[in-house]
Design an enzyme around this catalytic site. Structure first.
Site, PDB file in Angstrom:
ATOM      1  N   ASP A 336       0.828  -1.205   0.000  1.00 41.42           N
ATOM      2  CA  ASP A 336       0.000   0.000   0.000  1.00 41.42           C
ATOM      3  C   ASP A 336       0.869   1.264   0.000  1.00 41.42           C
ATOM      4  O   ASP A 336       1.950   1.287   0.568  1.00 41.42           O
ATOM      5  CB  ASP A 336      -0.882  -0.040   1.254  1.00 41.42           C
ATOM      6  CG  ASP A 336      -2.085   0.866   1.152  1.00 41.42           C
ATOM      7  OD1 ASP A 336      -2.179   1.641   0.195  1.00 41.42           O
ATOM      8  OD2 ASP A 336      -2.944   0.791   2.061  1.00 41.42           O
ATOM      9  N   TRP A 446      -3.989  -9.085  -3.871  1.00 41.67           N
ATOM     10  CA  TRP A 446      -5.362  -8.563  -3.824  1.00 41.67           C
ATOM     11  C   TRP A 446      -5.805  -8.539  -2.364  1.00 41.67           C
ATOM     12  O   TRP A 446      -5.951  -9.574  -1.735  1.00 41.67           O
ATOM     13  CB  TRP A 446      -6.270  -9.455  -4.656  1.00 41.67           C
ATOM     14  CG  TRP A 446      -7.723  -9.059  -4.678  1.00 41.67           C
ATOM     15  CD1 TRP A 446      -8.502  -8.663  -3.632  1.00 41.67           C
ATOM     16  CD2 TRP A 446      -8.570  -9.043  -5.830  1.00 41.67           C
ATOM     17  NE1 TRP A 446      -9.779  -8.407  -4.038  1.00 41.67           N
ATOM     18  CE2 TRP A 446      -9.862  -8.631  -5.383  1.00 41.67           C
ATOM     19  CE3 TRP A 446      -8.380  -9.345  -7.180  1.00 41.67           C
ATOM     20  CZ2 TRP A 446     -10.944  -8.521  -6.258  1.00 41.67           C
ATOM     21  CZ3 TRP A 446      -9.466  -9.234  -8.038  1.00 41.67           C
ATOM     22  CH2 TRP A 446     -10.730  -8.822  -7.590  1.00 41.67           C
ATOM     23  N   ASP A 447      -6.035  -7.352  -1.831  1.00 37.64           N
ATOM     24  CA  ASP A 447      -6.456  -7.192  -0.437  1.00 37.64           C
ATOM     25  C   ASP A 447      -7.902  -6.721  -0.391  1.00 37.64           C
ATOM     26  O   ASP A 447      -8.468  -6.236  -1.382  1.00 37.64           O
ATOM     27  CB  ASP A 447      -5.538  -6.182   0.262  1.00 37.64           C
ATOM     28  CG  ASP A 447      -5.464  -6.385   1.764  1.00 37.64           C
ATOM     29  OD1 ASP A 447      -6.287  -7.152   2.309  1.00 37.64           O
ATOM     30  OD2 ASP A 447      -4.595  -5.768   2.403  1.00 37.64           O
ATOM     31  N   MET A 448      -8.514  -6.845   0.778  1.00 37.30           N
ATOM     32  CA  MET A 448      -9.882  -6.374   1.012  1.00 37.30           C
ATOM     33  C   MET A 448     -10.019  -6.145   2.516  1.00 37.30           C
ATOM     34  O   MET A 448      -9.926  -7.085   3.289  1.00 37.30           O
ATOM     35  CB  MET A 448     -10.887  -7.406   0.512  1.00 37.30           C
ATOM     36  CG  MET A 448     -12.326  -6.929   0.523  1.00 37.30           C
ATOM     37  SD  MET A 448     -13.223  -7.448   1.970  1.00 37.30           S
ATOM     38  CE  MET A 448     -14.886  -7.474   1.317  1.00 37.30           C
ATOM     39  N   ASP A 517      -2.443 -10.885   9.196  1.00 34.98           N
ATOM     40  CA  ASP A 517      -1.556  -9.722   9.235  1.00 34.98           C
ATOM     41  C   ASP A 517      -0.568  -9.802  10.389  1.00 34.98           C
ATOM     42  O   ASP A 517       0.350  -8.987  10.480  1.00 34.98           O
ATOM     43  CB  ASP A 517      -2.384  -8.445   9.383  1.00 34.98           C
ATOM     44  CG  ASP A 517      -3.119  -8.074   8.108  1.00 34.98           C
ATOM     45  OD1 ASP A 517      -2.724  -8.552   7.031  1.00 34.98           O
ATOM     46  OD2 ASP A 517      -4.102  -7.316   8.181  1.00 34.98           O
TER      47      ASP A 517
END
Length: 700
Positions: A336, A446-448, A517
């Site tokens: 990010d 691909w994160d959400m 995480d």
């Protein structure tokens, strides 16, 4: 194979026999277990004496509607809109396929509903897939419950249930409970499987003494990326019946005349070798889901997030990339913070263009510089998310989930795109195509990071037939399928705030997933222990970082962090700029060792040796064809220099070896008999400076 109204599905080492019940128009389980289990009286048969319930309520039924089964839980609740609920069907025929498939049809002619129970054996595994097809044959139907299947387990005492529970940063905690009577349920209405429960359950007969995971084990896993439930009921007749399926966000699904709804697939697995054996059944199944991509080496990655956070610029990233290349990393991933407006988590999402201020010589030049170091290049994206201050939101506020005249709630300072809309899907596909075409990107994370809250669709009339959860899942899978087809050489990592969206639909369309995480060593050890019960090591991304423990802050060595991370797909997320030359040299050595054994780790047979609560815990990987066994051994107890047993080292008993063979450890130049390793185990003496080992045994 069918005999009259009895059908047997034959998996690799497992048989599953279904019959048409003598008590009514439904299918019921007769036997499920090792090959030949169907020869003899069924362990699920019952006395036919019922009091205050019906025969259908007591039967080990494969699938029954409310109407026929009114009291003890049904898989299907259907009716016409505004009318009474209930289905009373008749058997309408069986259809057997040549390769282990079966379809059993039931029809309610009054209601106008045809229900087909579907079965399919997965070749080369002990997994049987089950799902249901529901067709409205006359008028519109309202489906309030639409489970995929029911699974019956014969027990003689309390059922031992094993599930994977947790929260954000503590996913996949192996949790066990005994269910002597009553109901246990778990699930998610967060639009993803969620952090709290994985859509996976293992069941054993508690009377077999299964506290350590032994005894035959049955397992189920739901292939669904949205809302779901799994419910286990210990019924009065000594049966545990488990129902599983998706949960409609709106409370019901409307089925138009002539329309067919197909439920998510439920994978059903069996092993006679307890939870450890059941894990290997799931691993083999997930290798089949990966197909030919299984044989593509998962490259050692470096991800810059924990080193830089949102402070992303070309110079700092290149400095980290050079350090990563020097220790043997093969892939550099910018997380990010790389795109316009993303200086913190309040902006930028939706405007997926590299920030020119962060990359003054152009993003293409930056990518080329990374590749010039001999590294592949990867990028983090969160395609479903949108920031309220973004240009995209200004142009398309109607693309977000929203309820008219109600405030839009921010979670993590962002909103969620309605991925069930085809125009939103096309935007996401176009965005990813643009990035992957314009730049030499070989890895996409691909994160959400937020669930849908105000889940409505802008401009929708009040009487619209919406199924928002299923539409979002379909859009998500459509985009992943597009990536697979259009960019087959791009490795895709699945992530949702850690492990909130890990199930077989995602595993089948990605190459690796991010379990949590939380990268702290002992915390991560417990997460990975639970994860490996349900999922294969070749999909488990794991990093070496500088993170201290959140739930278990006891320090562990760099060796521990590497050996732990090498149990899956190795990555590094530490700030290498702060590492000493000795630490970098040690890291280079571990990475070289990992590259030598990763094929065995990713494709070998896995045994979980003990638990993270033991003072010595290990994971064993066997490649019988190459005659190689890899053991990741980790000291989890006190590291005060004293032996765990006075005067003796601790030992880790191995599994599955040939007792008559001999196994050589080149690291210690010792040779062991298989019998010794099975009975006494490998010796380990842990100390403050020595809390992990990677042992490679060669069969002689």
């Amino acid at each position: 194979m069918a005999t009259a109204r009895r059908w047997t599905l034959r998996a690799e080492h497992t048989n599953y026999t279904v019959r048409l019940s003598p008590d009514g128009p439904w299918a019921e389980l007769e036997a499920w277990g090792p090959t030949g289990v169907e020869d003899g009286p069924s362990a699920l048969d019952w006395s036919r004496r019922t009091h205050f319930i019906t025969p259908a309520d007591a039967a080990p039924a494969e699938y029954l509607p409310y109407g026929l089964r009114p009291f003890t839980g049904s898989e299907l609740i259907a009716g016409r809109p505004g009318d009474q609920r209930g289905v009373w069907w008749e058997f309408d025929g069986a259809e057997e396929g040549e390769e282990g498939s079966l379809r059993l049809a039931f029809t309610d002619h009054v209601l106008g509903l045809r229900t087909v129970l579907c079965y399919e054996v997965v070749p080369g595994t002990d997994v049987i897939l089950r799902w249901t097809e529901l067709t409205a044959t006359r008028g519109e139907l309202r489906l309030e419950r639409l489970d995929s299947a029911a699974v019956n387990i014969p027990v003689t005492g309390a059922a031992r249930l094993t599930c994977l529970t947790g929260q954000w940063s503590q996913e996949f905690q192996r949790t066990q409970l005994d269910l002597p009577r009553g109901t246990f349920t778990m699930g998610s209405t967060q639009g993803v499987p969620g952090h709290a429960y994985a859509p996976w359950l293992a069941m054993q007969d508690g009377a077999d003494g299964t506290a350590a995971g032994g005894g035959p084990a049955y397992g189920i896993a739901l292939e669904w990326s949205g809302n779901w439930h799994i419910t286990a009921e210990a019924e009065p007749g000594g049966l545990v019946r488990v129902r599983a399926g998706r949960v409609p966000h709106e409370g019901a699904v409307l089925l138009a005349p002539g329309e067919t709804l197909t439920t998510p697939r439920l994978a059903c697995a069996f092993s006679p070798d307890g939870l450890d054996g059941l894990s290997r059944v799931w691993h083999r199944y997930e290798r089949r889901l990966s197909g030919e991509r299984l044989h593509r080496p998962r490259k050692v990655l470096y991800n810059s997030w924990e080193a830089t956070g949102f402070d992303v610029d070309a110079a700092g990233q290149l400095e980290l990339a050079k350090a990563a290349a020097d220790i043997g990393a093969e892939l550099f991933v910018v997380d990010d913070g790389w795109f316009t407006g993303r200086t913190d988590d309040t902006g930028g999402l939706g405007d997926w263009y590299p920030d020119p201020a962060a990359f003054p010589q152009g993003f293409g030049r930056f990518v080329d510089d990374i590749r010039g170091l001999g590294l592949d290049f990867g990028l983090w994206v969160e395609p479903e998310a949108i920031s309220p201050g973004s240009r995209l939101y200004a142009e398309h506020p109607e693309w977000t989930y929203r309820i008219e005249d109600r405030p839009a709630r921010l979670v993590r300072n962002q909103l969620l795109l309605d991925l069930g809309r085809t125009d939103v899907q096309d935007f996401v596909i176009g965005t990813l195509d643009r990035l992957l075409t314009a730049y030499d990107i070989s890895y996409l994370k691909w994160d959400m990071n937020r669930p849908p809250t105000e889940r409505g669709r802008a401009g929708t009339p009040p009487d619209a037939r919406l199924d928002l959860d299923a539409e979002h899942v379909a859009g998500y899978l459509r985009v992943l399928d597009h990536l697979r087809a259009t960019h087959p050489d791009v490795t895709v990592e699945g992530c949702a705030g850690g492990g909130a969206r890990i199930e077989h639909a995602t595993v089948a369309r990605t190459d690796v997933v991010w379990p949590s995480d939380n990268t702290a060593p002992l915390d991560r050890l417990a997460i990975q222990y639970g994860f490996l019960h349900a999922h294969a090591p070749h999909v488990m991304s794991s990093w070496v970082t500088d993170a201290p423990g959140i739930f278990d802050p006891r320090p562990r060595s760099l060796a521990f962090r590497f050996v732990n991370a090498m149990c899956g797909v190795l990555g590094i997320g530490a700030d290498l700029r702060a590492w000493s030359p000795d630490e970098r040299a040690e890291a280079a050595g571990w990475i070289a060792r990992y590259k030598d054994v990763r094929e065995t780790i990713h494709q070998g047979d896995v045994h979980l040796l003990g638990t993270p609560g033991d003072p010595t815990y290990g994971v064993q990987y066997d490649d019988p064809r190459a005659g190689r066994t890899v053991v990741a051994a980790l000291g989890t107890g006190r590291l005060d220099g004293a032996p765990l047993l006075p005067g003796r080292p601790d030992r880790l008993r191995l599994c599955g070896l040939d007792p008559e063979a001999r196994y050589h450890d080149a690291g210690s130049d010792r040779t062991y008999s298989g019998a010794h390793l099975l009975h006494h185990g490998l010796p380990f003496t842990w100390s403050e400076g020595h809390d992990a080992e990677l042992v490679v045994l060669r069969r002689r």
